[in-house]
Design a protein around this motif. Structure first.
Motif, PDB file in Angstrom:
ATOM      1  N   MET A 104      33.810  21.737  25.418  1.00 37.64           N
ATOM      2  CA  MET A 104      33.235  22.125  26.701  1.00 37.64           C
ATOM      3  C   MET A 104      32.231  23.261  26.494  1.00 37.64           C
ATOM      4  N   GLU A 105      31.071  23.155  27.144  1.00 35.87           N
ATOM      5  CA  GLU A 105      30.049  24.177  27.021  1.00 35.87           C
ATOM      6  C   GLU A 105      30.513  25.489  27.640  1.00 35.87           C
ATOM      7  N   ARG A 106      30.309  26.587  26.918  1.00 32.53           N
ATOM      8  CA  ARG A 106      30.623  27.909  27.441  1.00 32.53           C
ATOM      9  C   ARG A 106      29.462  28.358  28.320  1.00 32.53           C
ATOM     10  N   VAL A 107      29.791  28.846  29.508  1.00 25.16           N
ATOM     11  CA  VAL A 107      28.788  29.276  30.472  1.00 25.16           C
ATOM     12  C   VAL A 107      28.965  30.759  30.745  1.00 25.16           C
ATOM     13  N   SER A 108      27.863  31.493  30.760  1.00 20.92           N
ATOM     14  CA  SER A 108      27.883  32.918  31.089  1.00 20.92           C
ATOM     15  C   SER A 108      26.988  33.135  32.300  1.00 20.92           C
ATOM     16  N   PRO A 109      27.511  32.863  33.496  1.00 20.47           N
ATOM     17  CA  PRO A 109      26.650  32.832  34.678  1.00 20.47           C
ATOM     18  C   PRO A 109      26.161  34.217  35.104  1.00 20.47           C
ATOM     19  N   VAL A 110      24.916  34.261  35.560  1.00 18.53           N
ATOM     20  CA  VAL A 110      24.403  35.469  36.200  1.00 18.53           C
ATOM     21  C   VAL A 110      24.951  35.514  37.623  1.00 18.53           C
ATOM     22  N   VAL A 111      25.562  36.640  37.978  1.00 16.93           N
ATOM     23  CA  VAL A 111      26.172  36.805  39.300  1.00 16.93           C
ATOM     24  C   VAL A 111      25.470  37.951  40.019  1.00 16.93           C
ATOM     25  N   HIS A 112      24.830  37.637  41.129  1.00 15.34           N
ATOM     26  CA  HIS A 112      24.141  38.645  41.937  1.00 15.34           C
ATOM     27  C   HIS A 112      25.141  39.249  42.918  1.00 15.34           C
ATOM     28  N   CYS A 113      25.338  40.545  42.834  1.00 13.70           N
ATOM     29  CA  CYS A 113      26.293  41.241  43.693  1.00 13.70           C
ATOM     30  C   CYS A 113      25.572  42.229  44.600  1.00 13.70           C
ATOM     31  N   ILE A 114      25.753  42.069  45.902  1.00 14.75           N
ATOM     32  CA  ILE A 114      25.369  43.091  46.871  1.00 14.75           C
ATOM     33  C   ILE A 114      26.683  43.631  47.387  1.00 14.75           C
ATOM     34  N   THR A 115      27.113  44.741  46.821  1.00 17.92           N
ATOM     35  CA  THR A 115      28.521  45.093  46.932  1.00 17.92           C
ATOM     36  C   THR A 115      28.724  46.551  47.308  1.00 17.92           C
ATOM     37  N   ASN A 116      29.951  46.893  47.463  1.00 16.87           N
ATOM     38  CA  ASN A 116      30.435  48.205  47.840  1.00 16.87           C
ATOM     39  C   ASN A 116      30.018  49.245  46.792  1.00 16.87           C
ATOM     40  N   TYR A 117      29.242  50.257  47.178  1.00 19.13           N
ATOM     41  CA  TYR A 117      28.793  51.216  46.167  1.00 19.13           C
ATOM     42  C   TYR A 117      29.924  52.084  45.630  1.00 19.13           C
ATOM     43  N   VAL A 118      31.067  52.099  46.300  1.00 18.10           N
ATOM     44  CA  VAL A 118      32.225  52.833  45.777  1.00 18.10           C
ATOM     45  C   VAL A 118      32.770  52.160  44.522  1.00 18.10           C
ATOM     46  N   THR A 119      32.655  50.844  44.445  1.00 22.77           N
ATOM     47  CA  THR A 119      33.284  50.088  43.350  1.00 22.77           C
ATOM     48  C   THR A 119      32.291  49.262  42.547  1.00 22.77           C
ATOM     49  N   VAL A 120      31.007  49.545  42.684  1.00 16.86           N
ATOM     50  CA  VAL A 120      29.994  48.698  42.058  1.00 16.86           C
ATOM     51  C   VAL A 120      30.151  48.646  40.540  1.00 16.86           C
ATOM     52  N   ASN A 121      30.501  49.758  39.898  1.00 22.68           N
ATOM     53  CA  ASN A 121      30.647  49.767  38.448  1.00 22.68           C
ATOM     54  C   ASN A 121      31.834  48.911  37.998  1.00 22.68           C
TER      55      ASN A 121
END
Length: 268
Positions: A1-18
């Motif tokens: 099975m091909e390994r996939v490393s997807p790009v994930v765009h997050c517009i998220t909580n700045y308290v927990t962004v890291n």
């Protein structure tokens, strides 16, 4: 099975962004934390999945732009409706998003999912209070809330708690992994949402199974991280580090062996 490393765009909580960025990396994805409305649609066009988190409401325009672009391109969209019933602003933000964007997965605690499904509850903020805990007595009613919301919005609904619930309009899974210490670190829910985004990006054609796998990974890794923390006589910050470590170290064999998942049809 091909390994996939997807790009994930997050517009998220700045308290927990890291933490969200690190959990996506640990799970094999590539996070992009782009919040400015001037680039939101363009960034999400180059991604495999979009995560929208309402924890700190300062980028609603970006969420709308990115969500519409993701829908246009057929990319999965994950929503974390943090504290959705807690203020008029949060309620209106959800209504605006729901009118404009089709969600693939919505993940929240019992209070948040209850508000979205019924218009009641949802006032406990970021962390579930005692009344929001899933127990043997209320797990069936919580599952029905999730199925009802999933049916109405045409998505997968995930409830995080002492028993995690993953549901669509026809079926429900209960994941009995995790540890209570997970509720004592800010961001465990946000990280779970971000990891769901990564798994959806890798397997967009099976959103139910992708969400279920991500939830199981978080629960199993919570247990493994607690064991490491306890052995070191560590506290919550040590646990947080071990949690991300364990996601990065988890194998498919270990997940299969340790995950405790019960599958049922709706109302069964």
């Amino acid at each position: 099975m091909e390994r996939v490393s997807p790009v994930v765009h997050c517009i998220t909580n700045y308290v927990t962004v890291n933490d969200c960025a690190n959990i996506i990396l640990a799970g094999g994805g590539r996070p992009v934390m782009a919040h400015h409305p001037g680039e939101a649609a363009q960034i999400t066009a180059g991604s495999r999945a979009l995560v929208l988190n309402m924890g700190t409401l300062h980028d609603t325009d970006s969420m709308l732009l990115a969500g519409k672009k993701s829908n246009e391109l057929g990319h999965p969209v994950v929503l974390d409706p943090v504290g959705v019933g807690g203020s008029d602003l949060r309620q209106q933000t959800f209504r605006s998003l729901a009118q404009a964007v089709r969600f693939t997965v919505i993940r929240g605690n019992v209070s948040e999912i209850k508000y979205l499904a019924t218009g009641a509850g949802g006032i406990s903020g970021v962390d579930a209070a005692d009344a929001d805990r899933i127990t043997g007595e209320n797990v069936s009613s919580a599952a029905e809330l999730a199925c009802s919301l999933a049916e109405r919005l045409g998505c997968v609904a995930v409830i995080s708690g002492s028993i995690d619930i993953v549901a669509d309009a026809r079926r429900v899974c209960f994941v009995q992994n995790g540890h209570p210490i997970m509720a004592k670190i800010t961001g465990s829910g946000c990280m779970s949402t971000a990891l769901i985004g990564a798994f959806l990006g890798a397997c967009p054609e099976e959103p139910f199974e992708a969400a279920l796998a991500a939830v199981a990974v978080m629960g199993v890794c919570g247990e493994l991280a607690f064991a490491k923390t306890e052995a070191q006589q560590g506290g919550t910050m040590t646990f947080r580090t071990h949690l991300i470590d364990q996601v990065s170290l988890l194998t498919a064999d270990k997940l299969t062996r340790l995950a405790r998942i019960t599958r049922r049809k709706r109302n069964e």
